[in-house]
Design a protein around this motif. Sequence first.
Motif, PDB file in Angstrom:
ATOM      1  N   LYS A 396      39.223  49.024  25.613  1.00 51.07           N
ATOM      2  CA  LYS A 396      39.122  50.468  25.844  1.00 51.07           C
ATOM      3  C   LYS A 396      37.677  50.951  25.985  1.00 51.07           C
ATOM      4  CE  LYS A 396      43.515  51.717  23.724  1.00 51.07           C
ATOM      5  NZ  LYS A 396      44.205  52.494  22.667  1.00 51.07           N
ATOM      6  N   ASP A 397      36.782  50.437  25.129  1.00 50.65           N
ATOM      7  CA  ASP A 397      35.384  50.915  25.173  1.00 50.65           C
ATOM      8  C   ASP A 397      34.728  50.599  26.511  1.00 50.65           C
ATOM      9  OD1 ASP A 397      35.594  51.895  22.623  1.00 50.65           O
ATOM     10  OD2 ASP A 397      34.727  50.123  21.661  1.00 50.65           O
ATOM     11  N   GLU A 398      34.877  49.350  26.943  1.00 50.72           N
ATOM     12  CA  GLU A 398      34.312  48.952  28.242  1.00 50.72           C
ATOM     13  C   GLU A 398      34.997  49.686  29.388  1.00 50.72           C
ATOM     14  OE1 GLU A 398      31.797  45.576  28.913  1.00 50.72           O
ATOM     15  OE2 GLU A 398      31.361  47.521  28.013  1.00 50.72           O
ATOM     16  N   LEU A 399      36.305  49.878  29.255  1.00 51.84           N
ATOM     17  CA  LEU A 399      37.062  50.591  30.290  1.00 51.84           C
ATOM     18  C   LEU A 399      36.536  52.019  30.442  1.00 51.84           C
ATOM     19  CD1 LEU A 399      39.433  50.774  32.278  1.00 51.84           C
ATOM     20  CD2 LEU A 399      40.904  51.390  30.337  1.00 51.84           C
ATOM     21  N   ILE A 400      36.335  52.704  29.342  1.00 52.82           N
ATOM     22  CA  ILE A 400      35.819  54.081  29.397  1.00 52.82           C
ATOM     23  C   ILE A 400      34.433  54.110  30.027  1.00 52.82           C
ATOM     24  CG2 ILE A 400      34.986  55.995  27.952  1.00 52.82           C
ATOM     25  CD1 ILE A 400      37.323  55.297  26.014  1.00 52.82           C
ATOM     26  N   HIS A 401      33.599  53.133  29.665  1.00 53.61           N
ATOM     27  CA  HIS A 401      32.239  53.051  30.220  1.00 53.61           C
ATOM     28  C   HIS A 401      32.270  52.973  31.742  1.00 53.61           C
ATOM     29  CE1 HIS A 401      28.088  51.805  30.823  1.00 53.61           C
ATOM     30  NE2 HIS A 401      28.526  50.700  31.442  1.00 53.61           N
ATOM     31  N   TYR A 402      33.118  52.083  32.269  1.00 56.31           N
ATOM     32  CA  TYR A 402      33.135  51.897  33.729  1.00 56.31           C
ATOM     33  C   TYR A 402      33.913  52.999  34.443  1.00 56.31           C
ATOM     34  CZ  TYR A 402      30.640  47.518  33.319  1.00 56.31           C
ATOM     35  OH  TYR A 402      29.660  46.594  33.072  1.00 56.31           O
ATOM     36  N   LEU A 403      34.854  53.624  33.749  1.00 55.24           N
ATOM     37  CA  LEU A 403      35.520  54.788  34.339  1.00 55.24           C
ATOM     38  C   LEU A 403      34.537  55.940  34.495  1.00 55.24           C
ATOM     39  CD1 LEU A 403      39.000  54.776  32.529  1.00 55.24           C
ATOM     40  CD2 LEU A 403      38.593  54.524  34.993  1.00 55.24           C
ATOM     41  N   LYS A 404      33.628  56.085  33.531  1.00 53.96           N
ATOM     42  CA  LYS A 404      32.591  57.122  33.635  1.00 53.96           C
ATOM     43  C   LYS A 404      31.671  56.848  34.827  1.00 53.96           C
ATOM     44  CE  LYS A 404      32.306  58.599  28.789  1.00 53.96           C
ATOM     45  NZ  LYS A 404      31.485  58.573  27.551  1.00 53.96           N
ATOM     46  N   ILE A 405      31.344  55.570  35.016  1.00 54.46           N
ATOM     47  CA  ILE A 405      30.514  55.195  36.176  1.00 54.46           C
ATOM     48  C   ILE A 405      31.230  55.561  37.459  1.00 54.46           C
ATOM     49  CG2 ILE A 405      29.594  53.232  37.482  1.00 54.46           C
ATOM     50  CD1 ILE A 405      28.909  51.917  34.803  1.00 54.46           C
ATOM     51  N   LYS A 406      32.510  55.241  37.514  1.00 55.07           N
ATOM     52  CA  LYS A 406      33.300  55.550  38.714  1.00 55.07           C
ATOM     53  C   LYS A 406      33.338  57.064  38.963  1.00 55.07           C
ATOM     54  CE  LYS A 406      37.859  54.888  40.772  1.00 55.07           C
ATOM     55  NZ  LYS A 406      39.188  54.233  40.665  1.00 55.07           N
ATOM     56  N   GLY A 407      33.470  57.845  37.886  1.00 52.61           N
ATOM     57  CA  GLY A 407      33.459  59.295  38.032  1.00 52.61           C
ATOM     58  C   GLY A 407      32.118  59.816  38.498  1.00 52.61           C
ATOM     59  N   HIS A 408      31.055  59.213  37.967  1.00 48.72           N
ATOM     60  CA  HIS A 408      29.696  59.597  38.364  1.00 48.72           C
ATOM     61  C   HIS A 408      29.432  59.296  39.844  1.00 48.72           C
ATOM     62  CE1 HIS A 408      25.418  60.367  38.051  1.00 48.72           C
ATOM     63  NE2 HIS A 408      25.177  59.156  38.553  1.00 48.72           N
ATOM     64  N   LEU A 409      30.006  58.207  40.326  1.00 46.80           N
ATOM     65  CA  LEU A 409      29.817  57.829  41.729  1.00 46.80           C
ATOM     66  C   LEU A 409      30.653  58.690  42.672  1.00 46.80           C
ATOM     67  CD1 LEU A 409      29.852  53.930  41.399  1.00 46.80           C
ATOM     68  CD2 LEU A 409      27.879  55.361  41.921  1.00 46.80           C
ATOM     69  N   GLY A 410      31.535  59.502  42.069  1.00 49.97           N
ATOM     70  CA  GLY A 410      32.351  60.364  42.907  1.00 49.97           C
ATOM     71  C   GLY A 410      33.467  59.626  43.585  1.00 49.97           C
ATOM     72  N   LYS A 411      33.846  58.507  42.994  1.00 49.84           N
ATOM     73  CA  LYS A 411      34.873  57.665  43.609  1.00 49.84           C
ATOM     74  C   LYS A 411      36.231  57.995  43.035  1.00 49.84           C
ATOM     75  CE  LYS A 411      36.208  54.192  46.181  1.00 49.84           C
ATOM     76  NZ  LYS A 411      36.426  54.389  47.555  1.00 49.84           N
TER      77      LYS A 411
END
Length: 411
Positions: A396-411
């Motif tokens: 979950k922790d890593e998943l949240i981290h990369y989901l935030k990246i995806k949101g930041h990229l506007g993807k």
Amino acid sequence: MGGGMNELGNKIKLWRNYRHLTLEQLNALTGIHYARLSKFERGVEIPNQQMLERIEIALDVKFDDLKIVDEEIEALIFDFIDTLFYMRMNFDYFIDIINEKREVYMINQNYYKINLIEYIISVLKSEIEVSNKLEKTLNSTVEPNTLYQQLYLEYKAVKMHSLRHFNEAFVYAEKALSISNYNKNTAMINFHYSLLHHDCGQYEDARKYLMQAKQMFLDGCSYKRAINCDIQMANIYTRIGCYKKAIELQIACLEVFHYMEVNDSMRALTLRNTAWVHILMTEYEKSLKILDEAEILEPKNGNLILYKIWCYYSLGRYDDARKIIDDNQYLHDVSIYKDRFKLFEYLVINGNQKPSKKLINKAKEVYENLAEKEVYENMYFYLDILIDLLDRAGDKDELIHYLKIKGHLGK
């Protein structure tokens, strides 16, 4: 575009140096004082006909004859510009002419134009060492604010782009565009400028310059280049998620290829691009059908192999995916494919089981490398693979981290 007021002076100096003579030695051969010869070379004074004939005898040259070589070099570089504009790409033709007549061209004041042709070919062939060597000459010989400087700056931008030195590429491309005053060259600069914006994820700017380039290609009856613009436009639609528009444009290009002399490489590329869009739409069976067509044209293309593995993996056809992996082990040694190939190998081995730590780490490595290099066309896809693996692994922790990246990229 010419050599200005001092063409004759330049030719005298060029031929004196070619004959390995000092001004004093030419003075001895002609009876013309070396100080005056220096004035001739600098364009301060023009020799009368009698003096000119004495200089010609001493240097064993007829300066009027050199105009023919000037015209020949000029015709050659304009023919080369047409080759680029009309996408003939028959570089061997120019290399053969240059090599055959190099001795004549080398002692001409316009030899830098020959160097420029060689430079552009070296850039397009990714011969970096050759292009670096030619730049040392061209930096001091290309006349500023001319067609030739436009060409030189444009292909310096192309070279920097290929090396992923984007900031430098933009500087050269913008300068080339600012001084461009020849339509065929302006069209090519716009085209290359669009590709640069595209690779930097600036899709609206890429689209704008591509549309300008396409209109110029159509105005100049360069239909191959215009179709090439459509292929690139389809890529832009793919990047911004307009998948149906991308496929429509790619299918239209493939239809036009039936009526146009196009090499197998361009057909295969367009088919692979179409298959890639179907992958993004999770239409794996459709993608495989198109990839089979592309494979006939270019059977050992690295992207094609990766696409087929991914399709079979996504369909749960692990045996088919393993067979492709086994048949293409050489990709482990190909720098641009080896990391992604290894990742796919791990994915297929893992199958539908809970993702292993080794698999997740490899997915992170592939994504992080692509992100670091800003390879936008691939990084989003591999980010989604990583997110899916983390979700299936319950991290979950890593998943949240990369989901935030995806949101930041506007993807």
